[in-house]
Motif scaffolding. Sequence first.
Motif, mmCIF file in Angstrom:
data_model
loop_
_atom_site.group_PDB
_atom_site.id
_atom_site.type_symbol
_atom_site.label_atom_id
_atom_site.label_comp_id
_atom_site.label_asym_id
_atom_site.label_seq_id
_atom_site.Cartn_x
_atom_site.Cartn_y
_atom_site.Cartn_z
ATOM 1 N N CYS A 154 0.816 -1.211 0.000
ATOM 2 C CA CYS A 154 0.000 0.000 0.000
ATOM 3 C C CYS A 154 0.853 1.266 0.000
ATOM 4 O O CYS A 154 0.535 2.231 -0.698
ATOM 5 C CB CYS A 154 -0.945 -0.006 1.207
ATOM 6 N N GLU A 209 0.537 3.897 -3.018
ATOM 7 C CA GLU A 209 -0.019 5.216 -2.718
ATOM 8 C C GLU A 209 0.916 6.345 -3.142
ATOM 9 O O GLU A 209 0.469 7.466 -3.402
ATOM 10 C CB GLU A 209 -0.336 5.327 -1.225
ATOM 11 N N ASN A 241 -14.016 0.934 1.733
ATOM 12 C CA ASN A 241 -14.117 0.527 3.125
ATOM 13 C C ASN A 241 -15.398 -0.272 3.361
ATOM 14 O O ASN A 241 -16.507 0.209 3.069
ATOM 15 C CB ASN A 241 -14.096 1.754 4.039
ATOM 16 N N LYS A 296 -7.602 0.581 -2.539
ATOM 17 C CA LYS A 296 -7.177 0.369 -1.159
ATOM 18 C C LYS A 296 -8.381 -0.191 -0.402
ATOM 19 O O LYS A 296 -9.274 0.537 -0.001
ATOM 20 C CB LYS A 296 -6.691 1.675 -0.536
ATOM 21 N N MET A 297 -8.416 -1.519 -0.237
ATOM 22 C CA MET A 297 -9.557 -2.204 0.342
ATOM 23 C C MET A 297 -9.333 -2.429 1.837
ATOM 24 O O MET A 297 -8.337 -3.022 2.244
ATOM 25 C CB MET A 297 -9.770 -3.545 -0.356
ATOM 26 N N THR A 298 -10.275 -1.932 2.657
ATOM 27 C CA THR A 298 -10.192 -2.097 4.100
ATOM 28 C C THR A 298 -11.450 -2.797 4.593
ATOM 29 O O THR A 298 -12.563 -2.342 4.327
ATOM 30 C CB THR A 298 -10.050 -0.742 4.815
ATOM 31 N N CYS A 321 -3.900 -3.566 -0.919
ATOM 32 C CA CYS A 321 -3.984 -2.696 -2.094
ATOM 33 C C CYS A 321 -3.643 -3.476 -3.350
ATOM 34 O O CYS A 321 -2.839 -4.425 -3.317
ATOM 35 C CB CYS A 321 -3.027 -1.508 -1.959
ATOM 36 N N GLN A 324 -6.316 -4.818 5.661
ATOM 37 C CA GLN A 324 -6.222 -3.908 4.517
ATOM 38 C C GLN A 324 -5.245 -4.454 3.485
ATOM 39 O O GLN A 324 -4.231 -5.050 3.838
ATOM 40 C CB GLN A 324 -5.749 -2.537 4.995
ATOM 41 N N VAL A 365 -5.690 6.742 -6.209
ATOM 42 C CA VAL A 365 -5.977 5.764 -5.169
ATOM 43 C C VAL A 365 -7.445 5.904 -4.758
ATOM 44 O O VAL A 365 -7.897 6.983 -4.396
ATOM 45 C CB VAL A 365 -5.064 5.949 -3.938
ATOM 46 N N GLU A 384 -10.258 4.488 -2.138
ATOM 47 C CA GLU A 384 -10.460 3.726 -0.911
ATOM 48 C C GLU A 384 -11.821 3.031 -0.937
ATOM 49 O O GLU A 384 -12.828 3.636 -1.323
ATOM 50 C CB GLU A 384 -10.367 4.639 0.309
#
Length: 464
Positions: A62, A66, A76, A115-117, A154, A152, A72, A74
């Motif tokens: 990540c 980034e 969530n 960016k997977m959380t 990416c 998390q 990027v 996100e």
Amino acid sequence: MLFTIAAVAVMGATLFGSTYTQTQIGGQSLDMNKMDVDVIEQIHQMGGLQLVMPQAFAETDCGALESSGRTVVEFNLTGESVELPIMGGKTYNAMTFSGTVPGPTLRVTQGDVVKMTLTIPDGEVTGHGNDMHASQMSAGNFESVNPGETSQYCYIAESAGVFKYHCSGVKLIGMDQHVLSGMYGIAIVDPANGYKKLMVEKTSGSGELDRKFYDADALEFQLQYNQLYLTPEGNYDAGAMFKHHNTATVVNGMQFGYVPNMAHNLLVNGDVNKNIFVAQPWNGLEHKQYQSQLLFVENDQHVRLFIENHGNEPLFFHIVGEILDRVVQGNRVQSAATETWLLGGSQNMIVDLVFDEPGAYAAVNHDYAAIYTGAATVFVAGDPFGLNPVLVEKGVIPAPVASYAYALGNPSDAVPPMGEQSIAHPALNIHGLYTDEVASEMQASGDYVALWEVIPVVAEILTS
């Protein structure tokens, strides 16, 4: 336990060359006895054989991504088990991403960093993971996250198209329950160079062909197909799943979620209790966000459908009375002017079409069992019921409109996030397999219409 041991044994044999099993695909083997000595020495000096991947695919850190200069995005999510309604006034024990079935739609452009959380609340009954099919990375990133924890990762969205995401890594044997109980969704990856114009062939009376081109901008909808396998108590039934005995076929989580409701009965038949459609299970205002809604389009308008088959059963996608003008998969045109297109489990497509004539058109899974168990979605093009004069006379709308969406809006769960080539919908109403908390947040935002509050006002105007 025996299932797990057997699975590990087979995987180990495949990966590490055991004589336990053999591949059925012929190939070349590396015979060390026939290799040149100098080649072996070079490999030895290099420290052995090393798998080298292109940098764009290999980089998943990540921090590095980034700071790479790429956009990027996100994404969530939370993993939550909740109780949600099904047809017949019953409920079932659902598993969701962020309180909705399907989960929120991710939309990015080819080459963007995702960016997977994933967060699992403390009180959740089990762990959950998230397998993003749009990624190209180690499956170890998709392992389940325990309650009270966050994970998390990416990746670069390298390929354009529609891609499934779903709960994964739940120690293998429980993954089916999580996915088939509602933990699935889609990621739309728009092509870096944009969508193509749509060409539709027309004919004159003499049989000559005339090609009409539509701009790449389109009115967009998303349709996600799946099945439910439930016990009478609303729990997941693995035995029924293994036999392919589904309880229901769902589109965006609901059976018959896009058919007429009492408002449409009133507008067309003048009576809220006189149904238009053969099956209208979500009629009443008490259903709120679950009340069924129709999909409204204009005539001679470019319409783009993002379609994913999440389930175990094939999807024979067909629109009664229409032709699918173009089918695209993986940013490649697969067909033009076709009646039906087949999608297997975990397959997707983008359908482009134009509704030429005013009318009601049912999009179905052309498997009759699927149609009768919930996979019927109704598009209404133009003003087929001649309502414009009535709506104008009663003051519901100031002037005739090209589609009823200008009066009622389109259902929020059937509309993906806007892209650069999306035509904005006139209005969106709150509709979907959402928890009450999610629906309340949408209403409070002011971006959506709560039809359960608007319909009584419109009904009073029409009947006065």
